[in-house]
Design a protein around this motif. Structure first.
Motif, mmCIF file in Angstrom:
data_model
loop_
_atom_site.group_PDB
_atom_site.id
_atom_site.type_symbol
_atom_site.label_atom_id
_atom_site.label_comp_id
_atom_site.label_asym_id
_atom_site.label_seq_id
_atom_site.Cartn_x
_atom_site.Cartn_y
_atom_site.Cartn_z
ATOM 1 N N PRO A 147 0.798 -1.234 0.000
ATOM 2 C CA PRO A 147 0.000 0.000 0.000
ATOM 3 C C PRO A 147 0.832 1.287 0.000
ATOM 4 N N VAL A 148 2.130 1.200 0.338
ATOM 5 C CA VAL A 148 2.897 2.440 0.485
ATOM 6 C C VAL A 148 4.039 2.613 -0.509
ATOM 7 N N VAL A 149 4.560 1.546 -1.088
ATOM 8 C CA VAL A 149 5.738 1.660 -1.958
ATOM 9 C C VAL A 149 5.365 2.002 -3.400
ATOM 10 N N ALA A 150 6.341 2.591 -4.112
ATOM 11 C CA ALA A 150 6.150 2.853 -5.538
ATOM 12 C C ALA A 150 6.354 1.573 -6.330
ATOM 13 N N ALA A 160 17.087 -7.794 -9.350
ATOM 14 C CA ALA A 160 15.850 -8.070 -8.626
ATOM 15 C C ALA A 160 14.709 -8.400 -9.582
ATOM 16 N N VAL A 161 13.826 -9.257 -9.111
ATOM 17 C CA VAL A 161 12.634 -9.638 -9.859
ATOM 18 C C VAL A 161 11.525 -8.655 -9.498
ATOM 19 N N PRO A 162 10.938 -7.993 -10.490
ATOM 20 C CA PRO A 162 9.844 -7.061 -10.177
ATOM 21 C C PRO A 162 8.603 -7.823 -9.700
ATOM 22 N N ILE A 163 8.019 -7.337 -8.628
ATOM 23 C CA ILE A 163 6.829 -7.958 -8.043
ATOM 24 C C ILE A 163 5.612 -7.048 -8.238
ATOM 25 N N TYR A 164 5.807 -5.758 -8.023
ATOM 26 C CA TYR A 164 4.698 -4.807 -8.044
ATOM 27 C C TYR A 164 5.217 -3.438 -8.448
ATOM 28 N N LYS A 165 4.425 -2.738 -9.234
ATOM 29 C CA LYS A 165 4.734 -1.354 -9.574
ATOM 30 C C LYS A 165 3.442 -0.564 -9.481
ATOM 31 N N GLN A 166 3.496 0.506 -8.718
ATOM 32 C CA GLN A 166 2.324 1.344 -8.528
ATOM 33 C C GLN A 166 1.922 1.980 -9.856
ATOM 34 N N VAL A 167 0.635 1.930 -10.171
ATOM 35 C CA VAL A 167 0.111 2.538 -11.381
ATOM 36 C C VAL A 167 -0.241 3.982 -11.051
ATOM 37 N N ILE A 168 0.316 4.890 -11.810
ATOM 38 C CA ILE A 168 0.074 6.308 -11.576
ATOM 39 C C ILE A 168 -1.263 6.671 -12.213
ATOM 40 N N ALA A 169 -2.106 7.357 -11.469
ATOM 41 C CA ALA A 169 -3.431 7.756 -11.961
ATOM 42 C C ALA A 169 -3.282 8.587 -13.224
ATOM 43 N N GLY A 170 -4.043 8.267 -14.235
ATOM 44 C CA GLY A 170 -4.019 9.004 -15.487
ATOM 45 C C GLY A 170 -3.034 8.446 -16.497
ATOM 46 N N ALA A 171 -2.155 7.544 -16.069
ATOM 47 C CA ALA A 171 -1.187 6.954 -17.001
ATOM 48 C C ALA A 171 -1.888 5.887 -17.823
#
Length: 178
Positions: A147-150, A160-171
């Motif tokens: 809930p808090v990381v980008a 590192a293996v990517p697990i999650y990336k925050q979706v920026i609103a409007g992108a």
């Protein structure tokens, strides 16, 4: 200079989180109920109670104690409770979990109570890969951090293996044709 070496990992702004820092520092002490059983297998209530009552429990002062039975004896539900009541004035904490399960449960509890989520807010976080860290810790760390990381990755910085990336609103997403 054209020959200048650039540390791209350091420049990336990655924050590395080593989950070993939340590991319990002191293992629990085991109290084996089989020592109070006839031949380690049979509980005779009167003798069991007398032995437990006459045991010096002060040696467990300030310790975490796991009550268990090392034999295949059928131990009634009340027996660990009776031992626990004698330990209560001395032991820091008491459990009937096997030590390995207690260790994992305490490790997760340490993570949940001491992880400073604010320091990871909006950051690119890498959960450092460690063979000694149980998968449960990675799952719980992810649950807390998402809930808090980008972005959240697992492994080593730079690999590192990517697990999650925050979706920026409007992108726009790659699948969005508009």
């Amino acid at each position: 200079m054209a020959d200048e070496v650039i540390n791209r990992v350091a420049a990336s702004g990655l924050v590395v989180l080593d989950l070993r820092q939340f590991q319990p520092t002191t293992p629990p002490v085991v109290v084996d109920i089989s020592a109070f059983l006839v031949q380690g297998l049979m509980l005779r209530e009167k003798e069991f109670r007398a032995q437990v009552l006459h045991t010096d429990w002060s040696e467990y002062t300030g310790q975490t104690v796991c009550i268990g039975c090392s034999t295949d004896a059928l131990v009634p539900y009340w027996a660990p409770l009776f031992v626990a009541t004698q330990l209560r004035p001395y032991a820091a904490s008491i459990s009937t979990l096997p030590p390995a399960e207690w260790h994992l449960q305490q490790w997760v509890a340490n993570l949940q109570t001491t992880l400073d989520l604010a320091s990871y807010a909006g950051k690119k976080v890498v959960l450092q890969a460690q063979a000694t860290v149980p998968a449960e810790l990675y799952v719980q760390a992810g649950r807390l951090l998402l809930p808090v990381v980008a972005s959240l990755m697992c492994g080593e910085p730079g690999y590192a293996v990517p697990i999650y990336k925050q979706v920026i609103a409007g992108a726009r997403s790659a699948k969005d044709p508009s």
